[in-house]
Design an enzyme around this catalytic site. Sequence first.
Site: not given
Length: 323
Positions: A186, A256
């Site tokens: 992230h 993702d």
Amino acid sequence: MDHKPVLPIIFGIPGLEIEKEWADFFQRVSPFGFILFARNLKEPKQIKRLVQQFHEVCDRDEVAILIDEEGGRVQRLPQPNWIKYPAAKSLVDEGGKKNEITKRIGQNYFDLGQGLQELGITVNAAPVADLWIPEAHDVIGDRAFASQPEDVATYARACADGLGKAGVIPTVKHLPGYGRASVDPHHELPVVRESENILMESDFLPFKLLADLPWGMTSHLLFPALDEQWPATLSEKIIGRIIRKWIGFDGLLVTDCLFMEALSGSIPERVQRCLTSGCDVALHSHGELADLERAVEGLQPINDLSWERWESSLEWVKERTIL
């Protein structure tokens, strides 16, 4: 394909309902599906209405409605309206014989899936088939079932079977392996420097044992032994040679979240790159409406093979559901 042209992209929206301007956009572009986050979820009636809106704006029955509902720390449906389910590893750590653990996992995800199915949610981003590696970053941690590849595959299959019986399509993740990440994708790009042989004997093996599952999700990890330039999500080499050929996964491959800092380039560039590299569908999970509009510029309709994989996943779950 006997349907209105569908774009190979899954979108997230900002609130509890679809604003008119957003609805007009979705009607025009016809995205493959939508993903729900905590920001979209309040109570059952509202969620069912939102899911119905998703179908209305796409004007087709078969719209993929996703959620990331693993249990443990990755759970979007809010309490107290929904049960808080345990993390994957804690289901194993409760102990017992392997068949008892497998049965417990299957029942857990059947119950969880039943709650999703009642809301009209059709796809869950589980099971996690990554390895539990204690010295790695905790981004996976207890989201993984176990540390041995064969055990992971057994328990992940029990999860997938439980969801399937509840009428929900499982999504095995994160291909070809996420467990060794030393940093959180992230925020930055994890680099895994193990050799190809080691990776095939460990991280990649659960996915090979689960290659028949209907959906899979990629990882944003760089494996220099396989591709020195591109992380898995954007790597034609890894998707083609490892995920599709060596692992043998021929299901629908979704990325993702493309907003993670592990990836480089603009969001529209990431969308185009993941699709040309071999992903079936791009996951564009948030952003303003202008961001969504930019993401679909020049985007071609979903190809026939990807649509066949979607239809195969619908058949997969139809054959298994007992509800």
